[in-house]
Scaffold this motif. Structure first.
Motif, PDB file in Angstrom:
ATOM      1  N   UNK A 174       0.836  -1.211   0.000  1.00 20.31           N
ATOM      2  CA  UNK A 174       0.000   0.000   0.000  1.00 20.31           C
ATOM      3  C   UNK A 174       0.868   1.257   0.000  1.00 20.31           C
ATOM      4  N   UNK A 228      -5.670   5.977   9.166  1.00 19.98           N
ATOM      5  CA  UNK A 228      -7.036   5.474   9.095  1.00 19.98           C
ATOM      6  C   UNK A 228      -7.376   5.028   7.667  1.00 19.98           C
ATOM      7  N   UNK A 229      -6.923   5.824   6.681  1.00 17.28           N
ATOM      8  CA  UNK A 229      -7.117   5.441   5.281  1.00 17.28           C
ATOM      9  C   UNK A 229      -6.491   4.078   5.017  1.00 17.28           C
ATOM     10  N   UNK A 230      -5.268   3.929   5.507  1.00 20.02           N
ATOM     11  CA  UNK A 230      -4.498   2.711   5.286  1.00 20.02           C
ATOM     12  C   UNK A 230      -5.269   1.520   5.848  1.00 20.02           C
ATOM     13  N   UNK A 271      -8.401   1.166   6.347  1.00 20.59           N
ATOM     14  CA  UNK A 271      -9.644   0.851   5.663  1.00 20.59           C
ATOM     15  C   UNK A 271      -9.454   0.186   4.305  1.00 20.59           C
ATOM     16  N   UNK A 272      -8.235   0.163   3.786  1.00 16.85           N
ATOM     17  CA  UNK A 272      -8.058  -0.503   2.503  1.00 16.85           C
ATOM     18  C   UNK A 272      -8.091  -2.013   2.647  1.00 16.85           C
ATOM     19  N   UNK A 273      -7.893  -2.507   3.871  1.00 15.72           N
ATOM     20  CA  UNK A 273      -7.960  -3.961   4.059  1.00 15.72           C
ATOM     21  C   UNK A 273      -8.371  -4.297   5.494  1.00 15.72           C
ATOM     22  N   UNK A 319      -1.459   9.813   2.761  1.00 18.65           N
ATOM     23  CA  UNK A 319      -2.690   9.267   3.338  1.00 18.65           C
ATOM     24  C   UNK A 319      -2.565   9.224   4.849  1.00 18.65           C
ATOM     25  N   UNK A 320      -3.705   9.035   5.519  1.00 17.24           N
ATOM     26  CA  UNK A 320      -3.674   8.897   6.976  1.00 17.24           C
ATOM     27  C   UNK A 320      -3.626   7.416   7.348  1.00 17.24           C
TER      28      UNK A 320
END
Lengths: 422, 422
Positions: B147, B161-163, B165-167, B158-159
């Motif tokens: 990622x 939190x974004x990271x 939510x990708x998996x 990215x934050x």
């Protein structure tokens, strides 16, 4: 559905959306102007309707209810002097030292449908220096008015904490000096902001907005990726200008950061505002001023949970404690763009990015169904019912499941193009 | 002392201070240049000493300890590819899929006095895909590296939190994806910031500072009263310029607001920074960069309580968890300007503005006495001892007892004129 199959169908969804939205010459489907068609319609509607808020006077009910307005510092200082002169005259007459204060209890707060906000009944109580139960309150009121008078005379702004510390011995607890500020606002018929006592601010703005702040020219298109901090003294902001078509009101700073870094406002002319969670007074005043001065629609991007909706409601309705100040603090007619409970299926948000609602979430959701501002909007009721039936919620970040820039490149353009707000 | 007498002596103190500080032609006592004399000396000293921080290499101990540096996105992407190639070769050799990770436990963190910061011992552990206890960690590590590689390739930020939510299915809990970020930083020898995974920011800056942010020219003297929001992606900030003599690092936003509204930096050329309470990573990186690039002294204005000092320590020392990144996150040699325990008597802060310390405050204060960075500075020890003996604390706002602008018009000019920092 297996993880593999879910991945494939999700990709298909993204590709389908992307194909609809790919850039092209002007007029070709998917271009910026195509995406903005629905927004333009909404903007025209907002401009035509005007945002002049109905006042108590418009409804000829100014006698029965009470609201406050923004007033000049000099005017307030003069009003304080008048109050004190009246008190002095009363003392000289032998009638003693007392104030007539507006009642602000729960039973005095009424929702007026024609205004779409909460106002105070025009009821008053008396607080006398000669009565044991109110001697302390009268003393504190007088001291705070003296302090506010000083602040206004010097043309500066202070925080509630500053105010408290000028006379700790009298106030004892900050709650005591805070509480009378609202009494003074009501008594003088001005907003708390007019008293030049401000709260701390945490909001940030970026995008197609120019204004003057205490004489400095601020261009929010040139604020890098961090944006401009919204000041707590809103009355220093003047001369707002924009070529934006809408305001994008964002719940969280992570989404704000994505939008700012991708310079979303360059392609889709908008003003992006966030209070980083629970809206503070400064951000609410700022949004309200943007809407009043610029007359453009406000679209909200919040989490698909009861708190996301709660945040919209705070911007729209304000808190009941500040009912007397609701005209200045609130922004009517905010559109709920997303992330909405129905989006979860529409955008095929993967199961693992959806979260179960807790008992407290469900209770908050049910409570929302009874709120006046929700009941007025059947589409909002429908969304909340979806949330309560599926018992699932999701954050804005759940969109990252399709890639970090899905929000700015696919989700928002698609939402805008479809005019998919309620 | 009666309230009346206290008032009189306080006024006398203020008048005395004001008399010393009244404006005059250049060279007359009390002029700006007079006030800034001690600051100029300090600035020259800081510039002469230079702020090139000692590195492990300078001390020839690079073999024994480990630190990370800021590296370009492209470089990190290439490093990730190298790590994966090495893993692939290992698998093909029949040696299996494993990573060699730096140890980051409490016993691996050492304070190196010559560096004045905490670093990691150069110890490693192995995490193998083929071992039940580490299969999950290796999987998460690999996924997060993939990622991050994607984020770096697109040049975005990215934050955490974004990271996550990708998996969600793999990570399950955000703690799990957060934790491996530090492993990856250490493994690749780069700062977490270099991975383009950023935290949310809350810092604000105003004053005599110009820089470029993502290409936009930012002039912090023209940021009104609200200031410029410090961005979370610090690597977008370049080309810092200033004519400031010092940085004023402020604990709280109320004091920041006072300084910004009074345009304190116009009269006393400085850069004013606040993180509004506990310092976040973005503000710490920003301050560290300001100090490194501009080579001017940093003076701290915090509450006179153990937490004020704690806040200075976070800026100076960082947190132990991020020991490997301490060179980038920390700012050495911050001067404690005020409000210091000894100021309470020196400035005759009224008794009622002083607060009793709680048992927990006292415990925190005693704990501070054992901290390495405090023990090195006998004057700090003295101040903490005053605090613990008198068992009283005070906020910056306590200065409001003498008027709301006492901070900007009297207290700070006097402190600066006397060179009263430690």
């Amino acid at each position: 559905m297996s993880a593999e199959r879910r991945k494939v169908s999700a990709d298909a969804g993204v590709n389908f959306a992307l194909a609809r939205l790919r850039d092209g010459e002007d007029g070709r489907p998917g271009s910026t102007s195509e995406v903005l068609r629905a927004v333009n319609d909404l903007e025209r509607e907002v401009k035509a309707r005007g945002v002049k808020r109905k006042t108590l006077n418009d409804l000829s009910i100014a006698e029965a209810y009470r609201e406050v307005v923004d007033r000049e510092g000099g005017e307030i200082a003069a009003a304080i002097e008048q109050v004190m002169l009246a008190v002095a005259r009363s003392v000289m007459r032998g009638d003693g030292f007392e104030y007539t204060l507006p009642s602000r209890g729960a039973t005095d707060q009424v929702y007026v449908e024609a205004l779409d906000r909460i106002v105070l009944k025009n009821k008053t109580t008396r607080a006398a220096f000669g009565t044991v139960s109110s001697v302390r309150k009268v003393t504190i009121l007088t001291r705070v008015m003296q302090l506010v008078h000083g602040v206004l005379s010097r043309g500066i702004h202070v925080t509630k904490r500053d105010l408290f510390y000028t006379d700790v011995k009298l106030f004892r607890d900050q709650k005591d000096s805070d509480a009378v500020l609202d009494d003074i606002s009501c008594m003088l018929g001005c907003t708390r902001n007019s008293l030049h006592v401000v709260a701390s601010e945490k909001g940030v703005v970026v995008g197609r907005l120019q204004y003057k702040e205490d004489g400095d020219e601020i261009d929010c298109t040139k604020m890098g990726v961090g944006g401009k901090a919204i000041p707590s003294n809103i009355d220093k902001i003047t001369d707002m200008r924009t070529d934006a078509k809408f305001v994008l009101l964002v719940e969280k700073d992570a989404a704000f950061m994505r939008l700012a870094e991708d310079r979303f406002y360059n392609k889709y002319p908008c003003i992006i505002i966030t209070a980083k969670g629970q809206p503070d007074v400064a951000t609410r005043l700022f949004l309200s001023k943007v809407k009043r001065d610029l007359k453009i629609p406000v679209l909200a991007l919040v989490d698909a949970d009861p708190y996301g909706l709660k945040i919209i409601s705070v911007y729209m309705q304000g808190s009941k404690n500040m009912a007397f100040d609701s005209a200045n603090l609130t922004t009517p007619d905010i559109k709920w763009l997303g992330v909405r409970p129905s989006d979860l299926d529409k955008f095929k948000i993967p199961e693992q990015c959806r979260l179960d609602m807790s008992a407290k979430d469900i209770e908050t959701g049910q409570h929302m169904l009874n709120e006046d501002f929700v009941k007025q909007n059947p589409e909002w009721v429908k969304e909340i019912n979806i949330m309560l039936e599926t018992k699932t919620k999701a954050e804005i970040q759940a969109l990252s499941a399709y890639g970090f820039q899905y929000l700015t490149k696919v989700y928002l353009p698609l939402k805008l193009a479809e005019g998919d707000w309620i």
